[in-house]
Design an enzyme around this catalytic site. Structure first.
Site, PDB file in Angstrom:
ATOM      1  N   ARG A 152      -3.534   6.988   1.045  1.00  0.00           N
ATOM      2  CA  ARG A 152      -4.008   8.231   1.671  1.00  0.00           C
ATOM      3  C   ARG A 152      -3.006   8.931   2.573  1.00  0.00           C
ATOM      4  NH1 ARG A 152      -9.384   5.378   3.667  1.00  0.00           N
ATOM      5  NH2 ARG A 152      -7.828   3.734   3.636  1.00  0.00           N
TER       6      ARG A 152
ATOM      7  N   ASP B  29      -7.287  -2.687  -6.998  1.00  0.00           N
ATOM      8  CA  ASP B  29      -7.739  -3.286  -5.750  1.00  0.00           C
ATOM      9  C   ASP B  29      -8.068  -4.749  -5.995  1.00  0.00           C
ATOM     10  OD1 ASP B  29      -8.501  -2.339  -2.870  1.00  0.00           O
ATOM     11  OD2 ASP B  29     -10.009  -3.806  -3.436  1.00  0.00           O
TER      12      ASP B  29
ATOM     13  N   TYR C 274     -14.949 -11.263   0.995  1.00  0.00           N
ATOM     14  CA  TYR C 274     -15.713 -10.033   0.714  1.00  0.00           C
ATOM     15  C   TYR C 274     -16.973 -10.348  -0.093  1.00  0.00           C
ATOM     16  CZ  TYR C 274     -11.723  -7.575   2.589  1.00  0.00           C
ATOM     17  OH  TYR C 274     -10.751  -7.141   3.438  1.00  0.00           O
TER      18      TYR C 274
ATOM     19  N   ARG D 189       0.823  -1.218   0.000  1.00  0.00           N
ATOM     20  CA  ARG D 189       0.000   0.000   0.000  1.00  0.00           C
ATOM     21  C   ARG D 189       0.859   1.272   0.000  1.00  0.00           C
ATOM     22  NH1 ARG D 189      -5.534  -0.088   2.163  1.00  0.00           N
ATOM     23  NH2 ARG D 189      -6.355  -2.080   1.560  1.00  0.00           N
TER      24      ARG D 189
ATOM     25  N   ARG E  74      -6.851  11.442  -6.080  1.00  0.00           N
ATOM     26  CA  ARG E  74      -8.098  10.724  -5.831  1.00  0.00           C
ATOM     27  C   ARG E  74      -9.286  11.674  -5.935  1.00  0.00           C
ATOM     28  NH1 ARG E  74     -11.236   9.569  -1.561  1.00  0.00           N
ATOM     29  NH2 ARG E  74     -11.975   7.453  -1.135  1.00  0.00           N
TER      30      ARG E  74
HETATM   31  C1  LIG Z   1      -8.093  -6.835   1.690  1.00  0.00           C
HETATM   32  C2  LIG Z   1      -7.542  -5.981   0.588  1.00  0.00           C
HETATM   33  C3  LIG Z   1      -8.251  -4.963  -0.129  1.00  0.00           C
HETATM   34  N1  LIG Z   1      -7.383  -4.429  -1.053  1.00  0.00           N
HETATM   35  C4  LIG Z   1      -6.156  -5.034  -0.956  1.00  0.00           C
HETATM   36  C5  LIG Z   1      -6.246  -6.036   0.041  1.00  0.00           C
HETATM   37  C6  LIG Z   1      -5.147  -7.023   0.411  1.00  0.00           C
HETATM   38  C7  LIG Z   1      -4.090  -6.448   1.249  1.00  0.00           C
HETATM   39  C8  LIG Z   1      -4.531  -5.932   2.590  1.00  0.00           C
HETATM   40  O1  LIG Z   1      -5.003  -6.733   3.391  1.00  0.00           O
HETATM   41  O2  LIG Z   1      -4.381  -4.716   2.786  1.00  0.00           O
HETATM   42  C9  LIG Z   1      -4.958  -4.803  -1.776  1.00  0.00           C
HETATM   43  C10 LIG Z   1      -4.681  -3.446  -2.288  1.00  0.00           C
HETATM   44  N2  LIG Z   1      -5.439  -2.315  -2.174  1.00  0.00           N
HETATM   45  C11 LIG Z   1      -4.810  -1.279  -2.796  1.00  0.00           C
HETATM   46  C12 LIG Z   1      -3.625  -1.765  -3.385  1.00  0.00           C
HETATM   47  C13 LIG Z   1      -2.776  -0.890  -4.312  1.00  0.00           C
HETATM   48  C14 LIG Z   1      -1.387  -1.061  -4.431  1.00  0.00           C
HETATM   49  C15 LIG Z   1      -0.517  -0.649  -3.240  1.00  0.00           C
HETATM   50  O3  LIG Z   1      -0.087   0.520  -3.194  1.00  0.00           O
HETATM   51  O4  LIG Z   1      -0.166  -1.530  -2.427  1.00  0.00           O
HETATM   52  C16 LIG Z   1      -3.525  -3.126  -3.047  1.00  0.00           C
HETATM   53  C17 LIG Z   1      -2.418  -4.114  -3.370  1.00  0.00           C
HETATM   54  C18 LIG Z   1      -5.286   0.104  -2.890  1.00  0.00           C
HETATM   55  C19 LIG Z   1      -6.322   0.577  -1.964  1.00  0.00           C
HETATM   56  N3  LIG Z   1      -7.466  -0.081  -1.590  1.00  0.00           N
HETATM   57  C20 LIG Z   1      -8.225   0.723  -0.792  1.00  0.00           C
HETATM   58  C21 LIG Z   1      -7.552   1.967  -0.634  1.00  0.00           C
HETATM   59  C22 LIG Z   1      -8.086   3.162   0.131  1.00  0.00           C
HETATM   60  C23 LIG Z   1      -9.146   3.784  -0.726  1.00  0.00           C
HETATM   61  C24 LIG Z   1      -9.249   5.274  -0.600  1.00  0.00           C
HETATM   62  O5  LIG Z   1      -8.464   6.004  -1.255  1.00  0.00           O
HETATM   63  O6  LIG Z   1     -10.152   5.704   0.112  1.00  0.00           O
HETATM   64  C25 LIG Z   1      -6.370   1.889  -1.367  1.00  0.00           C
HETATM   65  C26 LIG Z   1      -5.328   2.957  -1.565  1.00  0.00           C
HETATM   66  C27 LIG Z   1      -9.574   0.396  -0.257  1.00  0.00           C
HETATM   67  C28 LIG Z   1      -9.779  -0.962   0.273  1.00  0.00           C
HETATM   68  N4  LIG Z   1      -9.547  -2.124  -0.400  1.00  0.00           N
HETATM   69  C29 LIG Z   1      -9.848  -3.197   0.406  1.00  0.00           C
HETATM   70  C30 LIG Z   1     -10.341  -2.689   1.645  1.00  0.00           C
HETATM   71  C31 LIG Z   1     -10.776  -3.546   2.817  1.00  0.00           C
HETATM   72  C32 LIG Z   1     -10.326  -1.304   1.534  1.00  0.00           C
HETATM   73  C33 LIG Z   1     -10.861  -0.308   2.536  1.00  0.00           C
HETATM   74  C34 LIG Z   1      -9.919  -0.109   3.658  1.00  0.00           C
HETATM   75  C35 LIG Z   1      -9.335   1.265   3.608  1.00  0.00           C
HETATM   76  O7  LIG Z   1     -10.122   2.212   3.405  1.00  0.00           O
HETATM   77  O8  LIG Z   1      -8.125   1.384   3.808  1.00  0.00           O
HETATM   78  C36 LIG Z   1      -9.693  -4.598   0.027  1.00  0.00           C
END
Ligand SMILES: Cc1c2[nH]c(c1CCC(=O)O)Cc1[nH]c(c(CCC(=O)O)c1C)Cc1[nH]c(c(CCC(=O)O)c1C)Cc1[nH]c(c(C)c1CCC(=O)O)C2
Length: 345
Positions: free
Chosen positions: A30, A76, A152, A26, A39
């Protein structure tokens, strides 16, 4: 590959380097003000994922600041359920929301035939990235592993107890395996398309494998991962694949031995002496600084990074976190961590 200049790919191929390559799960997100600005320009998080120019831009942002050894495609894990036809939304402050599939009958809503129509912009992002990143930076494609994506799809959102998916998987294993089979096929096709577009390695995120029983872990984590790895290697025998089975604990050796992944990502709880003496003897490992240290910072952060380097730096190793960066992270602390790892002190 003696001519391979990318440190990240050398470590993945099994080389022990004097300074380990570093990237952070990640790393785009943010905690960076420039991410929040892009974003906002995109509209929503999903709009950002499907906008190749802006998704490319946010992937590059952390590279400009920290010159990480790898870039990870910005997307994602939940674009797969969406491409299969399940409704997906990200509500501000609430995380992902999907119309839950609770039984075999619910699978009729899924259609694998059109996934590439939905996912085409993601492939375009990969292709743009492969020419936009610096020569010494490796490009990581990724997907969620089937069990984690299924959590999910069945729960309909993030979960604390995973009661619905465990009920489905344990109560109707034959029906549940149809969902996993769909995900194995969709994920294989998705990753092969990322590789075709320029991804140089693949990471499979298995965030929630740790909630399963022993048999469940073998059937719903190890077996689907093994199939995806075999499917990819049948086409690209040399493509390095990283598995990140968070919370796998004592399953880590079986995970490595039975799935065929090249490298294993470690969560922050794994005992590193055990890793150095066992898992790392079988191949490269990646991890595992607790992301909370990037919030607390200071000497405690550097002491923990030092401990990880001392324990794992004598074998093939990629420095990373034990889970993704959180929004509260201080960008300055990320800079200090990277500098510390690169200086080796
Ligand atoms: C379970 C999971 C998800 N997504 C992901 C996982 C597996 C890894 C982990 O456990 O963290 C993987 C993921 N999500 C994202 C990436 C992008 C690449 C990176 O920079 O690593 C990757 C590799 C962007 C993201 N995915 C998400 C964001 C935040 C979204 C935003 O900008 O509001 C980002 C940058 C949203 C997301 N996506 C997911 C959730 C549960 C959420 C909400 C939680 C949160 O708000 O932080 C599902």
């Amino acid at each position: 590959m003696p001519n391979q200049k990318k440190l990240f790919l050398r470590a993945l191929a099994g080389e022990t380097l004097p300074t380990p390559p570093i990237w952070l799960m990640r790393q785009a997100g943010r905690y960076l003000p420039e991410y929040r600005a892009t974003r906002a320009e995109a509209g929503s998080f999903l709009d950002l994922c499907y906008n190749p120019d802006l998704a490319c831009e946010v992937t590059l942002q952390p590279l400009r600041r920290y010159d990480f050894d790898a870039a990870i495609l910005f997307s994602d894990i939940l674009v797969i359920p969406q491409a299969l036809g399940q409704h997906l939304a990200f509500k501000q402050g609430e995380g992902p929301q999907l119309d839950p599939i609770r039984d075999e009958a619910g699978l009729s809503r899924l259609n694998i035939d059109k996934i590439h129509d939905v996912l085409a912009p993601v492939y375009e992002t990969v292709s743009k990235l492969s020419s936009a990143i610096p020569d010494h930076t490796a490009l990581i494609g990724f997907a969620g592993a089937p069990w984690t994506v299924a959590t999910y799809m069945v729960e309909g959102k993030g979960s604390k107890d995973f009661a619905n998916i465990r009920r489905f998987a344990y109560g109707d294993p034959a029906g549940f395996s149809k969902l996993i089979d769909i995900l194995v096929e969709a994920t294989t096709q998705y990753l092969l398309a990322q590789i075709k577009a320029g991804a140089e390695t693949i990471q499979l995120f298995e965030t929630w494998g740790g909630v399963l029983s022993e048999n469940g872990f073998h059937r719903w984590v190890i077996e689907p991962t093994r199939k995806i790895v075999a499917n990819i290697k049948a086409v690209h025998p040399d493509m390095p694949i990283i598995g990140f089975p968070r919370g796998a604990g004592l399953h880590l050796m079986d995970f490595k031995n039975l799935t065929g992944v090249d490298a294993v990502g470690l969560d922050s709880g794994v005992p590193l002496k055990w890793v150095a003496e066992n898992l790392q003897k079988l191949g490269p490992v990646q991890g595992n600084l607790d992301p909370m240290y990037l919030i607390t910072g200071g000497d405690e952060m550097l002491a923990e990074a030092r401990r990880i380097l001392d324990m794992l730096g004598k074998g093939p190793f990629i420095f990373n976190l034990g889970h993704g960066i959180t929004p509260e992270t201080s960008p300055e602390n990320v800079g200090k961590l990277v500098e510390f790892i690169r200086r080796g002190e």
